[in-house]
Scaffold this active site. Structure first.
Site, short mmCIF file in Angstrom:
data_model
loop_
_atom_site.label_atom_id
_atom_site.label_comp_id
_atom_site.label_asym_id
_atom_site.label_seq_id
_atom_site.Cartn_x
_atom_site.Cartn_y
_atom_site.Cartn_z
N HIS A 14 0.87 -1.19 0.00
CA HIS A 14 0.00 0.00 0.00
C HIS A 14 0.90 1.23 0.00
O HIS A 14 1.60 1.49 0.98
CB HIS A 14 -0.92 0.00 1.21
CG HIS A 14 -1.74 1.26 1.32
ND1 HIS A 14 -2.50 1.74 0.28
CD2 HIS A 14 -1.89 2.15 2.34
CE1 HIS A 14 -3.09 2.86 0.64
NE2 HIS A 14 -2.74 3.13 1.88
N ASP A 16 1.31 4.88 0.14
CA ASP A 16 1.01 6.29 0.39
C ASP A 16 2.16 7.08 -0.21
O ASP A 16 3.29 7.02 0.27
CB ASP A 16 0.91 6.56 1.89
CG ASP A 16 -0.21 5.76 2.53
OD1 ASP A 16 -1.36 5.97 2.14
OD2 ASP A 16 0.07 4.92 3.41
N ASP A 126 -7.55 1.98 1.76
CA ASP A 126 -7.44 2.74 3.00
C ASP A 126 -8.18 4.06 2.90
O ASP A 126 -7.91 5.00 3.65
CB ASP A 126 -5.96 3.00 3.31
CG ASP A 126 -5.73 3.43 4.76
OD1 ASP A 126 -6.59 3.14 5.60
OD2 ASP A 126 -4.69 4.07 5.03
N HIS A 350 -5.20 10.23 0.05
CA HIS A 350 -5.88 10.48 1.33
C HIS A 350 -4.97 11.07 2.39
O HIS A 350 -5.44 11.87 3.22
CB HIS A 350 -6.54 9.20 1.85
CG HIS A 350 -5.67 7.99 1.86
ND1 HIS A 350 -5.58 7.14 0.79
CD2 HIS A 350 -4.82 7.50 2.78
CE1 HIS A 350 -4.73 6.16 1.07
NE2 HIS A 350 -4.25 6.35 2.27
#
Length: 900
Positions: A14, A16, A126, A350
């Site tokens: 994941h 980010d 997420d 996000h």
């Protein structure tokens, strides 16, 4: 006999893009991940594939460092071993606009298609809650499965997952349905997207690991297919994963462990799905939780980021893209539009737009916003000027000044326009530049009126701005600097155009011309505004009472400011331990009239609010000890700061709402400021603008909720009604509100905190938002609710403005008035009008916010054939030629493609 279980192990990370480190710090680890991946893919045929987190930008970020790896990367993508898309980036769903969510999918799918891969999974691992219309958008993109981690079951510190008896779905597989009835298969990461991370190879450790993991997954699996996500946030590649899978197969012969992909997993799950799957409808917002880890307060972290994003989105969606339908070079426009959108979307992940990263991340975001905004503004100015240059702007009076007014909102307009106009220019090559200012100041100020294309006359208010420096940038020559005598003209402009323009003239008024009677909007002797629709009475403490002349309803004590201590973090608000708050109610304010004429009036209201300087010293101890915010007890310091707050109230002629701009120099830390709009008790629900939806939400939370605050997201507005009256509050980049005490709308305009607040100690002093802050709102009264009264249409118009270009008198071939299409559709909302991505057609999109079937009528002269289209701009059935009549189902998003 029970079927043999299959354990699908999907390798992923994941990613980010920026979070607890900056983009460039994270990029180092991304490059290392890709390098390891390419080596593994080349050496290990048992390594099936790697899931690149549902986004294509990871590939771009890698190839910027290793461009020589492009063909190798593309080969593995084509082979289905590097899985990308369908998104360009993993955006926050609630803080990016409806059209931004579509552009994210549009540009992501463009890349996946070009690289020979299908985006078959709506991936939200997420995302901090997901809007209710997501299934409809995915279905229109031919995606029938969504995978997500949040919104159904609660998650907390360091991604810890909690379960309780009132779990929203008994299975990790469920049906997820939009308000219009569209549904997708939902795959919930019931044990998070790291439930198969770091799988042991050593037998004893592997046995212990898998006994626990199999039990956890079987608890929620509706089929014999078990999903294990081999990765986590920024997780490096597990290089021995295929050996770990071999060990697992030896230990558990009753289970088939295999290195898999989402495509394989989904295909096998679909074959076994039970008939009694739970259906979850609408928004995924974690309401059946204790309310402490919903992450909703990211909506108010670093509000300045949200405001910049709102300006950029509005500019791209409602100005730049529609203007592309009027230009001659569609390909140039298409390429610039994609460039600006992608630049803007780099700020949409996000942990970026949510304002919940370290300070370095958000400093870089500010620069990106500025790049996107300044570039797009310049592009719009030059494109509009090129269009204006082709229009016949000859007037019988040589001193008449041509103005071309562009309307790009997609709806007829009624707007008070303010425009700076150079009434006289002298270029530096015409006389010594030091002599020019004095020469210009000699000229007397002239009054003007606006002459429209149909020869009708519009009164104009003129304000002298003095002498200003400027320059032209000719397309066929060197720059030309000048000084100009500038004025600001103000006038009320009405137009039935949707996307088009009108050529007008500012004509000097003759001295003998009779001035029409002027009814000023501000009544100084009574301290009130009044126009055709509302009366606003300002009180001594700076609050105001608003009277809706249509309904006769009165709204009292609006606009009071409330300050509360905040000992939470960038993710969550937590009131300080003292539990107190202070307001501007019953204080003293001073007023100053800034402007007052026939079309607009503005009054500055100045007041002070004394607040504690910061939290007390125990807060830093709690932060460093990783005390989770629900358990924090810190109070506020005894030292006070005096905040001077300026509120500018503006009412326009024929305006249906009061515009409010609040600004302050924030000198305090660890606090939250909200504006309060009481309306009265009576309704159990309210409405909030969301993604292609006016979401109806309860004023009270579910019984599981224990957090004293019950905050929510909004896109453009929130609306509450009581009995026969309602009040809608719209904002620009203001996304957090609460229905306080079940009868007051409280909109957050500042939240100041000092830490990131997840999995470690990360101080973020710049999140205290010290210095200048401002917020813009519009307060709209109406009878009944926001839908029945159509007040939401006024709220949607709040940030929109016409583009006005001053040009010269010259011959031209283009028409003096142009309008590309007209449409009618009771209660329908238009959200896009743009050139198609392939440059061959025009895309227009609406949504129906109501529970009723609505009729849409479209007439256009820019193309012969009108087709229904997907959100990916693919043609479906033809619905008309030149005109189209179609029914729009309740809550439906409808896109039309027009081709000549």
């Amino acid at each position: 006999m029970k079927p043999k279980k299959t354990a699908h192990i999907i390798s992923h990370s994941h990613w980010d893009r920026e979070w607890y480190m900056s983009l460039e710090e994270h990029r180092y680890y991304l490059v290392k991940l890709f390098d390891d991946l390419l080596k593994k893919l080349g050496e290990d045929p048992d390594f099936h594939s790697f899931h690149l987190d549902g986004q294509t930008i990871m590939v771009d970020d890698y190839l910027k460092v290793r461009p020589e790896k492009e063909e190798e990367v593309k080969k593995y993508i084509r082979d289905g071993r590097l899985i990308i898309g369908p998104w360009y980036i993993l955006q926050d769903a609630f803080l990016t606009s409806s059209e931004a969510n579509v552009r994210n999918l549009l540009y992501g799918m463009k890349t996946t298609k070009a690289l020979g891969q299908k985006g078959n999974l709506g991936y939200y691992p997420d995302t901090f809650g997901i809007y209710g219309q997501a299934p409809q958008l995915l279905r229109q993109a031919k995606i029938d499965v969504a995978a997500f981690g949040r919104g159904v079951t609660p998650t907390g510190f360091n991604n810890q997952v909690f379960h309780h008896d009132d779990y929203s779905s008994p299975y990790s597989e469920l049906n997820w349905e939009s308000p219009d009835g569209s549904s997708v298969l939902g795959i919930l990461f019931a044990n998070w997207y790291s439930n198969g991370n770091e799988i042991p190879v050593e037998m004893e450790a592997a046995k212990k690991y898998w006994v626990k993991k199999l039990k956890e997954s079987e608890k929620f699996a509706a089929t014999s297919q078990l999903l294990y996500m081999n990765g986590c946030d920024h997780q490096p590649l597990q290089k021995n994963i295929t050996d770990a899978i071999k060990a697992a197969n030896e230990l558990f012969p009753e289970v088939e462990f295999k290195h898999s992909s989402f495509q394989q997993y989904i295909e096998e799950v679909k074959q076994e799905l039970p008939e009694n799957l739970q259906t979850i409808r609408g928004e995924l917002r974690n309401q059946k939780t204790d309310g402490w880890s919903t992450l909703v307060n990211t909506a108010s972290s670093r509000i300045y980021l949200k405001q910049a994003n709102d300006r950029c989105q509005t500019l791209l969606e409602r100005v730049l893209e529609p203007l592309g339908l009027l230009v001659s070079d569609r390909m140039l426009h298409r390429d610039f539009a994609e460039f600006y959108w992608k630049l803007l979307m780099e700020n949409h992940p996000h942990d970026s737009i949510c304002g919940c990263s370290v300070d370095a991340v958000h400093r870089e975001m500010t620069t990106r916003f500025e790049r996107a905004e300044k570039g797009a503004v310049r592009f719009v100015e030059e494109q509009a000027r090129e269009i204006a240059d082709n229009i016949d702007t000859i007037h019988e009076r040589e001193d008449a000044i041509p103005l071309v007014i562009f309307q790009t909102s997609g709806t007829p307009m009624k707007e008070v326009i303010k425009k700076k106009v150079a009434v006289k220019k002298i270029y530096f090559d015409e006389m010594p530049f030091k002599e020019i200012p004095a020469k210009l100041k000699e000229a007397p100020l002239t009054s003007y009126y606006l002459e429209r294309a149909d020869q009708s006359i519009v009164p104009v208010t003129v304000k002298d701005l003095g002498v200003k420096f400027g320059y032209d940038l000719p397309l066929d020559g060197f720059r030309r600097p000048y000084y100009a005598r500038e004025v600001e003209v103000t006038f009320l402009y009405r137009s039935r155009n949707t996307v088009g323009y009108e050529r007008c003239f500012l004509v000097p008024a003759e001295q003998g011309d009779k001035e029409e009677e002027t009814a000023f909007i501000w009544k100084a002797e009574e301290n009130k505004f009044e126009n055709e629709h509302i009366i606003v009475q300002i009180h001594d403490d700076g609050s105001y009472t608003l009277l809706d002349k249509q309904s006769g309803m009165e709204y009292q004590k609006l606009g009071v400011l409330e300050d509360t201590g905040d000992i939470g973090n960038e993710y969550m608000f937590k009131a300080s331990g003292d539990g107190g708050s202070m307001t501007t109610e019953n204080g003293n304010a001073t007023m100053k009239v800034l402007e007052n004429n026939r079309d607009i009036a503005s009054v500055e209201v100045l007041f002070c609010l004394s607040v504690p300087k910061e939290a007390d010293e125990s807060l830093q101890e709690e932060r460093e000890s990783l005390v989770w915010h629900p358990e924090r007890q810190a109070g506020r310091s005894q030292e006070m700061e005096r905040l001077t707050i300026k509120s500018v109230l503006t009412l326009e002629r024929e305006g249906k709402g009061l515009k409010v701009k609040v600004s302050m120099n924030n000198r305090a830390k660890d606090h939250r400021i909200r504006v309060l709009f009481p309306i009265g008790k009576g309704s159990s629900h309210h409405y909030a603008d969301s993604i292609y939806e006016l979401a109806e939400r309860p004023n009270q939370p579910e019984r599981q909720w224990v957090n004293p605050s019950f905050d929510h997201h909004m896109q453009r507005f929130v609306s509450l009604n009581h009995s026969e009256k309602g009040l809608t509050v719209a904002g620009k980049g203001l996304h957090e509100y609460e229905i306080k005490d079940h009868h007051t709308i409280a909109v957050t305009i500042l939240r100041a905190v000092g830490e990131l607040g997840d999995w470690g100690v990360f101080d973020t002093p710049e999140a205290q938002c010290l210095g200048e802050n401002e917020a813009e709102l519009m307060v709209i009264p109406h009878p009944t609710d926001v839908l029945s009264s159509a007040a939401y249409l006024t709220a949607y118009q709040f940030p929109l403005a016409a583009t006005v270009v001053q040009t010269k008198q010259k011959q031209g071939d283009a028409a003096k008035v142009k309008n590309l299409f007209t449409w009618e559709g009771d209660k329908l909302v238009i959200t896009a009008s743009k050139p198609s991505l392939d440059g061959t057609g025009m895309i227009v999109r609406w949504f129906n916010p109501t529970s009723e079937i609505k009729q849409l009528s479209l007439q256009t002269d820019v193309g012969d054939k009108i087709y229904r289209s997907t959100i990916l701009e693919e043609k479906l059935d033809q619905v008309g030629e030149g005109t189209a009549e179609l029914k729009v189902k309740p809550y439906e998003i409808v896109t039309l493609r027009i081709e000549g």
